[in-house]
Enzyme design. Structure first.
Site, PDB file in Angstrom:
ATOM      1  N   ASP A  67       1.510  -1.488  -0.052  1.00 17.17           N
ATOM      2  CA  ASP A  67      -0.057   0.314   0.070  1.00 17.17           C
ATOM      3  C   ASP A  67       0.985   1.257  -0.011  1.00 17.17           C
ATOM      4  O   ASP A  67       0.748   2.133  -0.191  1.00 17.17           O
ATOM      5  CB  ASP A  67      -0.866  -0.122   1.032  1.00 17.17           C
ATOM      6  CG  ASP A  67      -0.211   0.104   2.860  1.00 17.17           C
ATOM      7  OD1 ASP A  67       1.039  -0.339   2.120  1.00 17.17           O
ATOM      8  OD2 ASP A  67      -1.500  -0.397   3.439  1.00 17.17           O
ATOM      9  N   SER A  68       2.618   0.964   0.013  1.00 17.40           N
ATOM     10  CA  SER A  68       2.819   2.494  -0.100  1.00 17.40           C
ATOM     11  C   SER A  68       2.952   2.819  -1.730  1.00 17.40           C
ATOM     12  O   SER A  68       3.706   3.968  -2.094  1.00 17.40           O
ATOM     13  CB  SER A  68       4.370   1.504  -0.037  1.00 17.40           C
ATOM     14  OG  SER A  68       4.860   0.110  -0.719  1.00 17.40           O
ATOM     15  N   ASP A 106      -1.007  -6.034  -0.444  1.00 12.62           N
ATOM     16  CA  ASP A 106      -1.491  -5.259   1.076  1.00 12.62           C
ATOM     17  C   ASP A 106      -2.784  -5.090   1.136  1.00 12.62           C
ATOM     18  O   ASP A 106      -3.625  -4.614   0.312  1.00 12.62           O
ATOM     19  CB  ASP A 106      -0.850  -4.480   1.199  1.00 12.62           C
ATOM     20  CG  ASP A 106       0.574  -4.240   1.932  1.00 12.62           C
ATOM     21  OD1 ASP A 106       0.316  -5.256   2.898  1.00 12.62           O
ATOM     22  OD2 ASP A 106       1.233  -3.022   2.131  1.00 12.62           O
ATOM     23  N   LYS A 136      -1.333  -8.919   3.027  1.00 13.66           N
ATOM     24  CA  LYS A 136      -0.651  -8.643   3.848  1.00 13.66           C
ATOM     25  C   LYS A 136      -1.728  -7.642   5.027  1.00 13.66           C
ATOM     26  O   LYS A 136      -1.954  -7.174   4.280  1.00 13.66           O
ATOM     27  CB  LYS A 136       0.749  -8.611   3.658  1.00 13.66           C
ATOM     28  CG  LYS A 136       2.090  -7.901   5.005  1.00 13.66           C
ATOM     29  CD  LYS A 136       2.995  -7.389   4.152  1.00 13.66           C
ATOM     30  CE  LYS A 136       3.343  -6.066   3.983  1.00 13.66           C
ATOM     31  NZ  LYS A 136       2.730  -5.015   4.817  1.00 13.66           N
ATOM     32  N   GLU A 138      -1.419  -5.224   8.121  1.00 12.37           N
ATOM     33  CA  GLU A 138      -1.207  -5.378   9.835  1.00 12.37           C
ATOM     34  C   GLU A 138      -1.247  -5.291  10.880  1.00 12.37           C
ATOM     35  O   GLU A 138      -2.117  -5.760  11.230  1.00 12.37           O
ATOM     36  CB  GLU A 138      -0.945  -3.570   9.586  1.00 12.37           C
ATOM     37  CG  GLU A 138       0.495  -3.177   8.346  1.00 12.37           C
ATOM     38  CD  GLU A 138       0.538  -1.970   8.416  1.00 12.37           C
ATOM     39  OE1 GLU A 138       0.072  -0.454   9.345  1.00 12.37           O
ATOM     40  OE2 GLU A 138       0.831  -1.797   7.183  1.00 12.37           O
ATOM     41  N   GLU A 205       8.976  -4.293  10.718  1.00 11.99           N
ATOM     42  CA  GLU A 205       9.069  -2.658   9.757  1.00 11.99           C
ATOM     43  C   GLU A 205       9.817  -2.544  11.101  1.00 11.99           C
ATOM     44  O   GLU A 205       8.695  -1.723  11.877  1.00 11.99           O
ATOM     45  CB  GLU A 205       8.497  -2.739   9.323  1.00 11.99           C
ATOM     46  CG  GLU A 205       9.055  -1.114   8.633  1.00 11.99           C
ATOM     47  CD  GLU A 205       7.777  -0.543   7.594  1.00 11.99           C
ATOM     48  OE1 GLU A 205       8.041   0.513   7.128  1.00 11.99           O
ATOM     49  OE2 GLU A 205       6.932  -1.488   7.946  1.00 11.99           O
TER      50      GLU A 205
END
Length: 290
Positions: A67-68, A106, A136, A138, A205
């Site tokens: 999602d960056s 993501d 993925k 978080e 991270e």
């Protein structure tokens, strides 16, 4: 593993198309860590487009559609505004451009936190639309129930602990995590909870190195570091950071190229030749046949 390229002349813009090969699988990635040891570290980079996927695929075990892309592609201030459809569209492009690496996508902010059922709906949509192999998400202990819910229903999940960019508004910034004993212990607990829930790998991270090492040793799943430690089971970077496309990058990024300067120089030369009418030349124009 190298990729054999063939020119696809079916379109006006011929592009290299890799010949199909056996793609790596999620279980193969999970098995890279045996008895707590990963003999060959896992290589992961981000990719958001088919062309970048083509260039990176042969060198990576995993391609992450992160999602960056919100910041890298769309110029957004954070990952928070990224939508499910953005992720689905870019993931589909990366899948089309790759034949070797496992493609993970993501789950964007707001698409999975409400409930395991909501997370399943979002994840199923992503995989159906894109063809990616897994998702993925978080979060640690708070997301363990969701990770278990997804994996039990056939959706591979990669976890993400430590610095979690989607929570930047709560964290108050992008500083490294695990400096205090309490925070370090929480990161380890988070990783263990994801591991127990069935995550096939975990990204750590922005975690101080001693904590990253403890996390790596504490879980069975491979731990992929970014700003963590070379002793993690693998590494990931944002490709555009690694390639030197941005002037400012996090301190944990190593620039392996300076593509920004190359692109600027090429654009400057092109502009100069257009203004001086040097381009296009005879080789770039069509002349009448005699």
């Amino acid at each position: 593993m190298s990729t054999t390229f063939q020119l696809d002349t079916a379109t006006s813009r011929a592009s290299p198309t890799p010949q199909p090969m056996k793609r790596l699988t999620v279980p193969a990635i999970r098995k890279r860590k045996t008895d707590g040891v990963t003999a060959e570290p896992i290589v992961m980079l981000t990719a958001y487009t088919a062309r970048m996927a083509q260039l990176l695929d042969a060198h990576c075990d995993l391609l992450l559609v992160g999602d960056s892309l919100g910041q890298v592609i769309y110029g957004l201030p954070s990952t928070v505004p990224v939508t499910l459809e953005m992720m689905a569209n870019h993931a589909a492009a990366v899948v089309r451009g790759s034949y070797h690496a496992v493609v993970i996508v993501d789950m964007p902010f707001g698409s999975y936190e409400a409930s395991p059922e909501a997370a399943f709906a979002s994840a199923a949509h992503l995989l159906k639309v894109s063809g990616a192999a897994g998702v993925k998400l978080e979060g640690g202990e708070a997301m363990a129930e969701t990770v278990a819910f997804l994996t039990q229903r056939g959706i591979p999940v990669m976890g993400h602990v430590g610095l979690t960019p989607q929570a930047v508004n709560v964290l108050g910034g992008y500083a490294a995590r695990g400096r205090s004993d309490a925070e370090a212990q929480k990161i380890v607990r988070d990783a263990k909870a994801l591991d127990d829930a069935g995550a096939f790998a975990i990204v750590a991270e922005g975690v101080v190195e001693p904590t990253a090492l403890e996390v790596t040793q504490a879980v069975c799943a491979p731990v992929i570091g970014i700003g963590a430690s070379a002793q993690c089971d693998g590494q990931v970077l944002v490709s555009e950071d690694m390639l030197g496309l941005f002037e400012r990058v996090p301190r944990f990024v190593k620039r392996y190229a300076d593509l920004a300067s190359i692109i600027e120089e090429a654009a400057s030369t092109y502009a100069s030749q257009v203004r001086s009418r040097q381009f296009p030349g005879a080789a770039q124009t069509y002349q009448p046949t005699t």
